[in-house]
Design an enzyme around this catalytic site. Structure first.
Site, short mmCIF file in Angstrom:
data_model
loop_
_atom_site.label_atom_id
_atom_site.label_comp_id
_atom_site.label_asym_id
_atom_site.label_seq_id
_atom_site.Cartn_x
_atom_site.Cartn_y
_atom_site.Cartn_z
CG HIS A 15 7.79 3.64 18.19
ND1 HIS A 15 6.82 4.28 17.47
CD2 HIS A 15 8.58 3.03 17.28
CE1 HIS A 15 7.01 4.04 16.19
NE2 HIS A 15 8.07 3.30 16.05
CD GLU A 42 -2.88 -1.09 2.40
OE1 GLU A 42 -4.09 -1.26 2.21
OE2 GLU A 42 -2.39 -0.87 3.53
CD GLU A 78 13.67 0.17 9.43
OE1 GLU A 78 14.41 0.96 8.78
OE2 GLU A 78 12.92 0.53 10.35
CB SER A 134 9.74 5.50 14.64
OG SER A 134 9.53 5.87 13.31
CB CYS A 157 1.34 6.54 11.13
SG CYS A 157 1.86 8.00 10.24
#
Ligand code: SF4
Length: 302
Positions: free
Chosen positions: A221, A89, A166, A219, A278
């Protein structure tokens, strides 16, 4: 293909002699990446015989858009099939960056399986090639009617590698794709408007900088490694074990970070209604083992 690969392919296919290759590559590059043509016959400054020989050996076909969804806030999500059983996607987000951003995928599935990410529930099927990554931009430009596009009027100005996968576990293809996308004679998307987001594959960070000159997003997180290791080993998706913090909590956290002297803009989730935000991307592609492929071939009487 990158310029180098295109040059080698034209010479190997005897389309042109080595001394003519630079000119021929330049011609084709403009037609493919500036005009966006998908038919050699449209290349009016290339002689008919060469066009015919190119069409015999090569294709400009785009991958198939299996599904195209548009969300209430204008976000467009494409499910793209690159080969049978190989789908990923990408998401176009208007009014982001200078005009609009395309979130591209670099893998089908992902090497990592971050517990808050929908892609993380899909085992890695394979890396996308440079051509398949660049094709996501071409497909989006087709959909936006952006061929050829003057830099100032374009609707697609930024690229973010924040889709499936990734990128630093597929760095060579990501780097070649950035060379294709940023080439000034073609799609001409500035490297300063191309951001590669990583979950933190530290050993590859320097090489990313050296090879691409693109912008970097890491990122985090979590604020500590213990929690990070649990999460990596956020947006809701079906059966997701997490839920999003409420807005007041998000703003309070951003204020703490800001007060500490770090800019902490809050990114507004877009396209949630079509699972385009996201961490919500996923395709049904599965890695098919060689034994299964052989069984399928045998069943098909190949
Ligand atoms: S957050 Fe990124 S690295 Fe983690 S599973 Fe999702 S796509 Fe992979």
């Amino acid at each position: 293909m990158t310029r180098t690969a295109l040059r080698e392919a034209l010479i190997a296919a005897d389309i042109c002699a080595p001394e003519k290759a630079k000119m021929r590559v330049g011609q084709l590059w403009r037609w493919i990446h500036h005009q966006g043509v998908t038919d050699f016959d449209a290349m009016t400054n290339v002689d008919k015989e060469t066009r015919a020989r190119l069409a015999e050996r090569f294709t400009l076909a785009r991958p198939e858009i299996v599904e195209r969804q548009i969300s209430a806030d204008g976000v467009r999500k494409y499910l793209i099939r690159f080969a049978p059983g190989i789908e990923a996607e990408s998401v176009y987000i208007p009014d982001v960056g200078r005009a609009g951003a395309l979130c591209v995928s670099s893998q089908v599935g992902c090497t990592l399986n971050c517990t808050f990410c929908h892609t993380g529930t899909q085992a890695l099927v394979r890396n996308l090639t440079a051509g398949e990554i660049a094709a996501q931009v071409q497909v989006c430009r087709d959909d936006l009617g952006e061929w050829p596009s003057d830099k100032d009027e374009r609707k697609l100005s930024n690229i973010v590698f924040m889709g499936m996968g990734e990128p630093l576990y597929n760095l060579d293809n990501v780097s070649d794709a950035i060379d294709i996308i940023s080439d000034n004679e073609g799609m001409a998307l500035s490297r300063r408007r191309i951001t590669v987001s990583t979950a933190g594959v530290v050993p590859e960070l320097t090489r990313l900088g050296e090879k691409t000159g693109a912008m970097l997003a890491i990122s985090l997180h979590a604020t500590n490694d213990a929690l990070r290791d649990k999460l990596v080993p956020l947006n809701p998706w079906p059966n997701s074990p997490y839920e999003c913090s409420d807005w007041a909590t998000i703003e309070a956290f951003a204020a703490i970070v800001n007060k500490a002297g770090y800019a902490s803009p809050i990114r507004t989730p877009r396209g949630r209604d079509i699972l385009a935000a996201c961490g919500q991307l996923r395709s049904e592609s599965k890695k098919v083992r060689a034994s299964e492929l052989r069984a399928m071939a045998a069943a098909a009487g190949a």
